[in-house]
Design a protein around this motif. Structure first.
Motif, PDB file in Angstrom:
ATOM      1  N   VAL A 161       0.865  -1.184   0.000  1.00  0.00           N
ATOM      2  CA  VAL A 161       0.000   0.000   0.000  1.00  0.00           C
ATOM      3  C   VAL A 161       0.900   1.233   0.000  1.00  0.00           C
ATOM      4  O   VAL A 161       1.871   1.284   0.748  1.00  0.00           O
ATOM      5  N   ILE A 162       0.571   2.210  -0.828  1.00  0.00           N
ATOM      6  CA  ILE A 162       1.316   3.472  -0.892  1.00  0.00           C
ATOM      7  C   ILE A 162       0.405   4.606  -0.434  1.00  0.00           C
ATOM      8  O   ILE A 162      -0.729   4.722  -0.890  1.00  0.00           O
ATOM      9  N   ILE A 163       0.924   5.449   0.460  1.00  0.00           N
ATOM     10  CA  ILE A 163       0.204   6.633   0.916  1.00  0.00           C
ATOM     11  C   ILE A 163       1.120   7.833   0.704  1.00  0.00           C
ATOM     12  O   ILE A 163       2.278   7.811   1.119  1.00  0.00           O
ATOM     13  N   ASP A 164       0.600   8.862   0.040  1.00  0.00           N
ATOM     14  CA  ASP A 164       1.382  10.070  -0.226  1.00  0.00           C
ATOM     15  C   ASP A 164       1.203  11.080   0.898  1.00  0.00           C
ATOM     16  O   ASP A 164       0.114  11.216   1.460  1.00  0.00           O
ATOM     17  N   MET A 165       2.272  11.798   1.207  1.00  0.00           N
ATOM     18  CA  MET A 165       2.229  12.950   2.093  1.00  0.00           C
ATOM     19  C   MET A 165       2.342  14.162   1.182  1.00  0.00           C
ATOM     20  O   MET A 165       3.288  14.258   0.395  1.00  0.00           O
ATOM     21  N   THR A 166       1.383  15.079   1.260  1.00  0.00           N
ATOM     22  CA  THR A 166       1.269  16.120   0.249  1.00  0.00           C
ATOM     23  C   THR A 166       1.640  17.505   0.761  1.00  0.00           C
ATOM     24  O   THR A 166       1.736  17.734   1.963  1.00  0.00           O
ATOM     25  N   ALA A 167       1.786  18.415  -0.191  1.00  0.00           N
ATOM     26  CA  ALA A 167       2.132  19.800   0.131  1.00  0.00           C
ATOM     27  C   ALA A 167       0.989  20.521   0.828  1.00  0.00           C
ATOM     28  O   ALA A 167       1.215  21.500   1.531  1.00  0.00           O
ATOM     29  N   ASP A 168      -0.248  20.036   0.653  1.00  0.00           N
ATOM     30  CA  ASP A 168      -1.369  20.691   1.332  1.00  0.00           C
ATOM     31  C   ASP A 168      -1.635  20.054   2.702  1.00  0.00           C
ATOM     32  O   ASP A 168      -2.732  20.160   3.247  1.00  0.00           O
ATOM     33  N   LEU A 169      -0.595  19.416   3.260  1.00  0.00           N
ATOM     34  CA  LEU A 169      -0.607  18.873   4.619  1.00  0.00           C
ATOM     35  C   LEU A 169      -1.687  17.815   4.828  1.00  0.00           C
ATOM     36  O   LEU A 169      -2.455  17.850   5.787  1.00  0.00           O
ATOM     37  N   THR A 170      -1.727  16.858   3.897  1.00  0.00           N
ATOM     38  CA  THR A 170      -2.634  15.724   4.010  1.00  0.00           C
ATOM     39  C   THR A 170      -1.894  14.436   3.691  1.00  0.00           C
ATOM     40  O   THR A 170      -0.832  14.445   3.062  1.00  0.00           O
ATOM     41  N   TYR A 171      -2.486  13.340   4.133  1.00  0.00           N
ATOM     42  CA  TYR A 171      -2.092  12.014   3.686  1.00  0.00           C
ATOM     43  C   TYR A 171      -3.112  11.630   2.619  1.00  0.00           C
ATOM     44  O   TYR A 171      -4.304  11.858   2.793  1.00  0.00           O
ATOM     45  N   SER A 172      -2.644  11.042   1.540  1.00  0.00           N
ATOM     46  CA  SER A 172      -3.554  10.670   0.463  1.00  0.00           C
ATOM     47  C   SER A 172      -3.321   9.214   0.064  1.00  0.00           C
ATOM     48  O   SER A 172      -2.232   8.906  -0.428  1.00  0.00           O
ATOM     49  N   PRO A 173      -4.292   8.339   0.330  1.00  0.00           N
ATOM     50  CA  PRO A 173      -5.613   8.613   0.869  1.00  0.00           C
ATOM     51  C   PRO A 173      -5.573   8.824   2.384  1.00  0.00           C
ATOM     52  O   PRO A 173      -4.681   8.316   3.070  1.00  0.00           O
ATOM     53  N   ALA A 174      -6.573   9.531   2.888  1.00  0.00           N
ATOM     54  CA  ALA A 174      -6.661   9.804   4.327  1.00  0.00           C
ATOM     55  C   ALA A 174      -7.178   8.598   5.095  1.00  0.00           C
ATOM     56  O   ALA A 174      -6.977   8.493   6.295  1.00  0.00           O
ATOM     57  N   ALA A 175      -7.853   7.690   4.394  1.00  0.00           N
ATOM     58  CA  ALA A 175      -8.326   6.439   4.989  1.00  0.00           C
ATOM     59  C   ALA A 175      -7.888   5.307   4.060  1.00  0.00           C
ATOM     60  O   ALA A 175      -8.247   5.297   2.883  1.00  0.00           O
ATOM     61  N   ALA A 176      -7.091   4.399   4.578  1.00  0.00           N
ATOM     62  CA  ALA A 176      -6.558   3.308   3.767  1.00  0.00           C
ATOM     63  C   ALA A 176      -6.824   1.975   4.466  1.00  0.00           C
ATOM     64  O   ALA A 176      -7.184   1.939   5.649  1.00  0.00           O
ATOM     65  N   THR A 177      -6.652   0.903   3.722  1.00  0.00           N
ATOM     66  CA  THR A 177      -6.791  -0.435   4.285  1.00  0.00           C
ATOM     67  C   THR A 177      -5.576  -1.267   3.918  1.00  0.00           C
ATOM     68  O   THR A 177      -4.924  -1.028   2.897  1.00  0.00           O
ATOM     69  N   ALA A 178      -5.289  -2.222   4.777  1.00  0.00           N
ATOM     70  CA  ALA A 178      -4.198  -3.169   4.536  1.00  0.00           C
ATOM     71  C   ALA A 178      -4.560  -4.467   5.246  1.00  0.00           C
ATOM     72  O   ALA A 178      -5.515  -4.512   6.022  1.00  0.00           O
ATOM     73  N   ARG A 179      -3.783  -5.484   4.995  1.00  0.00           N
ATOM     74  CA  ARG A 179      -3.967  -6.762   5.666  1.00  0.00           C
ATOM     75  C   ARG A 179      -2.755  -7.031   6.550  1.00  0.00           C
ATOM     76  O   ARG A 179      -1.667  -6.522   6.291  1.00  0.00           O
ATOM     77  N   VAL A 180      -2.966  -7.815   7.593  1.00  0.00           N
ATOM     78  CA  VAL A 180      -1.854  -8.198   8.468  1.00  0.00           C
ATOM     79  C   VAL A 180      -0.740  -8.793   7.607  1.00  0.00           C
ATOM     80  O   VAL A 180      -0.992  -9.605   6.714  1.00  0.00           O
ATOM     81  N   GLY A 181       0.474  -8.357   7.858  1.00  0.00           N
ATOM     82  CA  GLY A 181       1.632  -8.821   7.095  1.00  0.00           C
ATOM     83  C   GLY A 181       1.977  -7.959   5.898  1.00  0.00           C
ATOM     84  O   GLY A 181       3.044  -8.113   5.312  1.00  0.00           O
ATOM     85  N   GLU A 182       1.088  -7.039   5.533  1.00  0.00           N
ATOM     86  CA  GLU A 182       1.380  -6.157   4.401  1.00  0.00           C
ATOM     87  C   GLU A 182       2.196  -4.955   4.865  1.00  0.00           C
ATOM     88  O   GLU A 182       2.112  -4.531   6.013  1.00  0.00           O
ATOM     89  N   THR A 183       2.966  -4.433   3.923  1.00  0.00           N
ATOM     90  CA  THR A 183       3.799  -3.264   4.185  1.00  0.00           C
ATOM     91  C   THR A 183       3.167  -2.040   3.553  1.00  0.00           C
ATOM     92  O   THR A 183       2.775  -2.055   2.392  1.00  0.00           O
ATOM     93  N   VAL A 184       3.080  -0.985   4.346  1.00  0.00           N
ATOM     94  CA  VAL A 184       2.575   0.304   3.867  1.00  0.00           C
ATOM     95  C   VAL A 184       3.770   1.243   3.757  1.00  0.00           C
ATOM     96  O   VAL A 184       4.601   1.306   4.655  1.00  0.00           O
ATOM     97  N   ARG A 185       3.876   1.940   2.632  1.00  0.00           N
ATOM     98  CA  ARG A 185       4.945   2.920   2.438  1.00  0.00           C
ATOM     99  C   ARG A 185       4.328   4.297   2.265  1.00  0.00           C
ATOM    100  O   ARG A 185       3.453   4.494   1.430  1.00  0.00           O
ATOM    101  N   TRP A 186       4.786   5.226   3.097  1.00  0.00           N
ATOM    102  CA  TRP A 186       4.397   6.632   2.994  1.00  0.00           C
ATOM    103  C   TRP A 186       5.496   7.352   2.228  1.00  0.00           C
ATOM    104  O   TRP A 186       6.677   7.228   2.558  1.00  0.00           O
ATOM    105  N   VAL A 187       5.124   8.123   1.207  1.00  0.00           N
ATOM    106  CA  VAL A 187       6.081   8.835   0.364  1.00  0.00           C
ATOM    107  C   VAL A 187       5.823  10.331   0.485  1.00  0.00           C
ATOM    108  O   VAL A 187       4.698  10.793   0.280  1.00  0.00           O
TER     109      VAL A 187
END
Length: 132
Positions: free
Chosen positions: A34-60
């Motif tokens: 799962v990829i979540i962006d950190m944006t210039a307008d001070l948000t995480y995109s998406p603001a609500a995400a889902t993942a499964r146990v054992g999955e890796t989420v990367r914030w960029v």
């Protein structure tokens, strides 16, 4: 005076630059599920995400200012900014510079609410629901 040529060194620099990670904040795991962006307008995109146990989420960090990914009640200015399921350990990326990233592999199911330490007051808060 004899001229020296430094072309070899100049050509080697771009090659060597590719050997280093673009993840200065450090990461856990390799490829992200799962990829979540950190944006210039001070948000995480998406603001609500889902993942499964054992999955890796990367914030960029796609903005030009440092951000964090923080799910630690001890670091929150407002207790409502963070939520951890029972048995989950708090985590904090530290400052992630522009273009950097942070990854976390989730091992406990439940709802996580996390925030950006420098921008918590501006409402940079998001959630991720981790299912089994």
């Amino acid at each position: 005076m004899k001229r020296r040529r430094f072309w070899g060194l100049l050509l080697a620099v771009p090659v060597l630059a590719g050997c280093f990670s673009s993840d200065p904040a450090g990461s856990e795991g390799g490829d992200a599920d799962v990829i979540i962006d950190m944006t210039a307008d001070l948000t995480y995109s998406p603001a609500a995400a889902t993942a499964r146990v054992g999955e890796t989420v990367r914030w960029v960090n796609r903005s030009n200012v440092p951000h964090t990914v923080t799910a630690d009640p001890d670091l929150a200015a407002n207790a409502q900014s963070t939520l951890l399921p029972e048995g989950a350990a708090p985590f904090d990326s530290g400052l992630i510079d522009a273009g950097g990233s942070y990854a976390h592999t989730f091992t406990v199911p439940g709802t996580y609410r996390y925030f950006c330490r420098p921008h918590e007051g501006a409402g940079m808060i998001a959630t991720i629901v981790v299912s089994e």
